[in-house]
Motif scaffolding. Sequence first.
Motif, PDB file in Angstrom:
ATOM      1  N   GLY A 133       0.819  -1.201   0.000  1.00 10.13           N
ATOM      2  CA  GLY A 133       0.000   0.000   0.000  1.00 10.13           C
ATOM      3  C   GLY A 133       0.851   1.249   0.000  1.00 10.13           C
ATOM      4  O   GLY A 133       2.088   1.192   0.052  1.00 10.13           O
ATOM      5  N   SER A 134       0.135   2.374  -0.060  1.00 14.41           N
ATOM      6  CA  SER A 134       0.817   3.667  -0.047  1.00 14.41           C
ATOM      7  C   SER A 134      -0.157   4.691   0.508  1.00 14.41           C
ATOM      8  O   SER A 134      -1.326   4.366   0.776  1.00 14.41           O
ATOM      9  CB  SER A 134       1.239   4.056  -1.465  1.00 14.41           C
ATOM     10  OG  SER A 134       1.945   5.286  -1.442  1.00 14.41           O
ATOM     11  N   ALA A 135       0.306   5.892   0.712  1.00  7.97           N
ATOM     12  CA  ALA A 135      -0.569   6.983   1.146  1.00  7.97           C
ATOM     13  C   ALA A 135       0.161   8.283   0.818  1.00  7.97           C
ATOM     14  O   ALA A 135       1.392   8.316   0.794  1.00  7.97           O
ATOM     15  CB  ALA A 135      -0.837   6.892   2.647  1.00  7.97           C
ATOM     16  N   PRO A 136      -0.601   9.331   0.575  1.00 10.51           N
ATOM     17  CA  PRO A 136       0.049  10.589   0.213  1.00 10.51           C
ATOM     18  C   PRO A 136       0.570  11.380   1.408  1.00 10.51           C
ATOM     19  O   PRO A 136       1.231  12.391   1.237  1.00 10.51           O
ATOM     20  CB  PRO A 136      -1.076  11.371  -0.485  1.00 10.51           C
ATOM     21  CG  PRO A 136      -2.343  10.781   0.033  1.00 10.51           C
ATOM     22  CD  PRO A 136      -2.057   9.361   0.430  1.00 10.51           C
ATOM     23  N   SER A 137       0.257  10.905   2.613  1.00  5.52           N
ATOM     24  CA  SER A 137       0.640  11.674   3.790  1.00  5.52           C
ATOM     25  C   SER A 137       1.001  10.731   4.930  1.00  5.52           C
ATOM     26  O   SER A 137       0.682   9.533   4.887  1.00  5.52           O
ATOM     27  CB  SER A 137      -0.531  12.542   4.244  1.00  5.52           C
ATOM     28  OG  SER A 137      -1.575  11.689   4.724  1.00  5.52           O
ATOM     29  N   ALA A 138       1.592  11.300   5.969  1.00  4.56           N
ATOM     30  CA  ALA A 138       1.975  10.488   7.127  1.00  4.56           C
ATOM     31  C   ALA A 138       0.726   9.980   7.862  1.00  4.56           C
ATOM     32  O   ALA A 138       0.668   8.834   8.308  1.00  4.56           O
ATOM     33  CB  ALA A 138       2.849  11.319   8.055  1.00  4.56           C
ATOM     34  N   GLU A 139      -0.269  10.850   7.955  1.00  6.94           N
ATOM     35  CA  GLU A 139      -1.510  10.443   8.631  1.00  6.94           C
ATOM     36  C   GLU A 139      -2.164   9.290   7.856  1.00  6.94           C
ATOM     37  O   GLU A 139      -2.628   8.306   8.440  1.00  6.94           O
ATOM     38  CB  GLU A 139      -2.459  11.640   8.712  1.00  6.94           C
ATOM     39  CG  GLU A 139      -3.569  11.436   9.689  1.00  6.94           C
ATOM     40  CD  GLU A 139      -3.910  12.725  10.435  1.00  6.94           C
ATOM     41  OE1 GLU A 139      -3.862  13.800   9.801  1.00  6.94           O
ATOM     42  OE2 GLU A 139      -4.214  12.654  11.629  1.00  6.94           O
ATOM     43  N   GLY A 140      -2.164   9.416   6.529  1.00  4.70           N
ATOM     44  CA  GLY A 140      -2.722   8.367   5.674  1.00  4.70           C
ATOM     45  C   GLY A 140      -1.931   7.072   5.810  1.00  4.70           C
ATOM     46  O   GLY A 140      -2.490   5.976   5.702  1.00  4.70           O
ATOM     47  N   ALA A 141      -0.638   7.190   6.046  1.00  3.96           N
ATOM     48  CA  ALA A 141       0.205   5.993   6.192  1.00  3.96           C
ATOM     49  C   ALA A 141      -0.233   5.194   7.414  1.00  3.96           C
ATOM     50  O   ALA A 141      -0.315   3.961   7.360  1.00  3.96           O
ATOM     51  CB  ALA A 141       1.674   6.398   6.318  1.00  3.96           C
ATOM     52  N   VAL A 142      -0.535   5.889   8.513  1.00  2.43           N
ATOM     53  CA  VAL A 142      -0.980   5.187   9.738  1.00  2.43           C
ATOM     54  C   VAL A 142      -2.295   4.474   9.456  1.00  2.43           C
ATOM     55  O   VAL A 142      -2.469   3.290   9.790  1.00  2.43           O
ATOM     56  CB  VAL A 142      -1.135   6.181  10.913  1.00  2.43           C
ATOM     57  CG1 VAL A 142      -1.661   5.465  12.154  1.00  2.43           C
ATOM     58  CG2 VAL A 142       0.187   6.885  11.215  1.00  2.43           C
ATOM     59  N   ARG A 143      -3.219   5.179   8.791  1.00  2.00           N
ATOM     60  CA  ARG A 143      -4.529   4.572   8.487  1.00  2.00           C
ATOM     61  C   ARG A 143      -4.347   3.333   7.615  1.00  2.00           C
ATOM     62  O   ARG A 143      -4.923   2.279   7.870  1.00  2.00           O
ATOM     63  CB  ARG A 143      -5.420   5.587   7.757  1.00  2.00           C
ATOM     64  CG  ARG A 143      -6.308   6.418   8.679  1.00  2.00           C
ATOM     65  CD  ARG A 143      -7.418   7.094   7.881  1.00  2.00           C
ATOM     66  NE  ARG A 143      -6.937   7.863   6.740  1.00  2.00           N
ATOM     67  CZ  ARG A 143      -6.526   9.129   6.811  1.00  2.00           C
ATOM     68  NH1 ARG A 143      -6.532   9.771   7.958  1.00  2.00           N
ATOM     69  NH2 ARG A 143      -6.114   9.766   5.737  1.00  2.00           N
ATOM     70  N   ALA A 144      -3.519   3.466   6.563  1.00  2.00           N
ATOM     71  CA  ALA A 144      -3.308   2.338   5.632  1.00  2.00           C
ATOM     72  C   ALA A 144      -2.734   1.143   6.377  1.00  2.00           C
ATOM     73  O   ALA A 144      -3.180   0.007   6.196  1.00  2.00           O
ATOM     74  CB  ALA A 144      -2.375   2.763   4.497  1.00  2.00           C
TER      75      ALA A 144
END
Length: 246
Positions: free
Chosen positions: A225-236
């Motif tokens: 997975g990936s995420a555009p932000s650090a907060e999104g990274a935790v969620r992912a």
Amino acid sequence: MVTTDRDRAADELVARTHAEDASFVRREAPLGAVACSYLDALIERDRRRAVRAIREALDAGAPIKDIYVHVLQPCQYELGRRWQLRQLSVAGEHYCTAVTQMILGQLYPLVVSADRAGRRLVATAVDGNLHEIGARFVADFFEMAGWDTFYLGASTPAEHVIQEVVQRKADVLAVSAALSDQLSSVRQVITAARGDDRCRGVVVLVGGQPFRVVDDLWRQLGADGSAPSAEGAVRAAEQLLAARSA
Ligand code: B12
């Protein structure tokens, strides 16, 4: 004026790409006034004033995550924009980035969460990537979510990343890339993780500038997975781990 390799790189980038017209730092954005003061202080090489801008925002009740997202990140992006437009020298960008790293160090005690999640993260910039702050943001947001984090900083060779993942018993490996020519190193570290039985079950997340531009690049490289932000990274990470244990 001395022309350096990085000046030439800026020229090439300006020729190849179109720098954003508008500043990344806008007074009307959340914490925009703080970001403006912080950026001005950086540009004027006034470290004390930069520290004060952050301290005053915290004292006024600004959440620490907002300092990361609405002050430090847009200011870093703006430094890059100004460097690309040759409005900021290489030395100037180095100075400003060093101040931001110092601030991150000062903020660290506020980042550690009292509630522990019982999860472990290894975060690193991929081999060849000298940009440390993206992976640092990611590690700090996991730390805020109660994870034990192991942040390795810039350019870590794949075999050493894997060794650390195994020794720290990491649940998640977060790999950061800043340039498209670092993607082969991303692939290398993913291949090394997939080929090592001791990493079975480890969630591999990738992120950074190239992944913000191309949506499913993470999938093409074999990440989870990936995420555009650090907060999104935790969620992912939390979603992927929950799906695995369901
Ligand atoms: C500071 C800086 C440097 C410093 C870094 C110092 C340090 N100690 O970190 C130095 C001087 C080393 C540097 C060098 C270079 N740089 Co530089 N640099 C920057 C700058 C200005 C800021 C980077 C930063 O701090 N960003 C702030 C963080 C928080 O943002 P972020 O990395 O995007 O991370 C967020 C997300 O992407 C995501 N994320 C990041 N990692 C991960 C990982 C995972 C798993 C997940 C899920 C999410 C995630 O979450 C983060 C938080 O929201 C950027 C500008 C920019 N727009 O980023 C240019 C920039 C990245 N650099 C650029 C360039 C060209 C270079 C050089 C090639 C220049 C040269 N010829 O020397 C070299 C390459 C060095 C190398 N081998 O890596 C270009 C890249 C353009 C491109 N895509 O081609 C940029 C964009 C400049 C620009 N035009 O604005 N640089």
